[in-house]
Design a protein around this motif. Structure first.
Motif, PDB file in Angstrom:
ATOM      1  N   MET A 131     133.643  30.169  52.398  1.00  0.00           N
ATOM      2  CA  MET A 131     133.187  29.586  51.123  1.00  0.00           C
ATOM      3  C   MET A 131     134.314  28.859  50.384  1.00  0.00           C
ATOM      4  SD  MET A 131     134.186  32.870  50.864  1.00  0.00           S
ATOM      5  CE  MET A 131     132.699  33.783  51.209  1.00  0.00           C
ATOM      6  N   TYR A 132     135.568  29.136  50.772  1.00  0.00           N
ATOM      7  CA  TYR A 132     136.703  28.456  50.135  1.00  0.00           C
ATOM      8  C   TYR A 132     137.132  27.209  50.910  1.00  0.00           C
ATOM      9  CZ  TYR A 132     137.170  32.868  47.607  1.00  0.00           C
ATOM     10  OH  TYR A 132     136.930  33.984  46.827  1.00  0.00           O
ATOM     11  N   ASP A 134     136.852  23.984  51.483  1.00  0.00           N
ATOM     12  CA  ASP A 134     136.220  22.816  50.871  1.00  0.00           C
ATOM     13  C   ASP A 134     136.949  21.506  51.142  1.00  0.00           C
ATOM     14  OD1 ASP A 134     138.487  23.197  49.408  1.00  0.00           O
ATOM     15  OD2 ASP A 134     137.499  23.591  47.495  1.00  0.00           O
TER      16      ASP A 134
END
Length: 268
Positions: A131-132, A134
């Motif tokens: 989720m990190y 990016d």
């Protein structure tokens, strides 16, 4: 048969329960017919826990003595160490002192030994932090490091991340190589990161994670990286909290149990 789960130890109650205790409980759930006990190798931590919390945890030699006094002669020892480093070597020295007194005693693998272990851990850590990921965040893990040859596990795990295409994943160590300076150099060289996620590559979130990594002193990893212009986020969770990591230890315990039952490791 008894299973003795041996850890370096921690003086932080939350990490004791959520990391070490979680690994022990996963092993206990998988081997319900066998007694699972705890032992630490750090006498400093044992003294802290006794003085501060009146908590009695066995030193590894004392755990072996107790087993012998109770006429336990078959034992599997599962170390929670990440590698076969100095602490693991000390454990093996103790086991050799006592081997002749047991009928069968088998030491299971630490977390990272075979290629399959590295593949699994790299995949687990990548999934945990996806989720990190990016495109502008460097995901950095802080290991302890060791003077032993097994320090190469950090390089090998880094290579696994690269093979997976996770070029924004980096590993550094507190007390060996690669150092934080090396990690910072790589981050600058990439030239694409605005943020850094820091997480310990250690069983527990202890002093190194809370002070060397996420502390407010000038030389902490958080402060150093912030000083380099990065927006830093710290996750204070030892990898022992990750269920998939717990199951890797269970797998290694199962392999050792099979060895104990099928291979006679009798009197050396």
């Amino acid at each position: 048969m008894m299973i003795l789960v041996v850890s370096f130890g921690t003086s932080y109650p939350d990490s004791l329960d959520n990391c070490i205790g979680a690994v022990e409980n996963a092993i206990r759930a998988s081997f319900p017919e066998d007694e699972v006990r705890r032992a630490f190798t750090s006498q400093v931590i044992l003294r802290i826990l006794k003085k501060r919390d009146n908590m009695e945890i066995a030193y590894v030699k004392d755990a072996l003595e107790r087993a012998l006094s109770e006429d336990i002669r078959e034992m599997v020892i599962q170390p929670t160490h990440l590698m076969d480093g100095l602490e693991y070597m000390k454990l093996m020295d103790v086991v050799e002192e006592y081997r002749q007194q047991f009928e069968r005693i088998v030491v299971a693998k630490p977390l990272l030994m075979d290629d399959s272990d590295f593949d699994a851990v790299a995949s687990i850590l990548a999934d945990k932090t996806v989720m990190y990921d990016d495109g502008e965040t460097a995901i950095c893990f802080m290991g302890h490091g060791t003077e032993a040859k097994s320090n190469e596990i950090y390089r090998k795990l880094q290579e696994k991340f690269s093979e997976m295409g996770r070029e924004n994943y980096y590993i550094g160590t507190v007390e060996a190589e690669p150092s934080l300076d090396e990690v910072i150099s790589l981050l600058h060289g990439a030239g694409i990161y605005k943020k850094v996620l820091l997480e310990p590559l250690m069983l527990v979130s202890g002093d190194h994670a809370r002070h060397d990594m996420a502390g407010d002193q000038e030389d902490s990893w958080k402060r150093r990286l912030a000083g380099e212009g990065y927006d830093v986020t710290c996750i204070l969770e030892g990898i022992g909290q990750i269920p998939e990591i717990q199951q890797l230890y269970v797998k290694h315990t199962g392999e050792a149990v099979k060895r104990l039952k099928n291979v006679e490791e009798v009197r050396g």
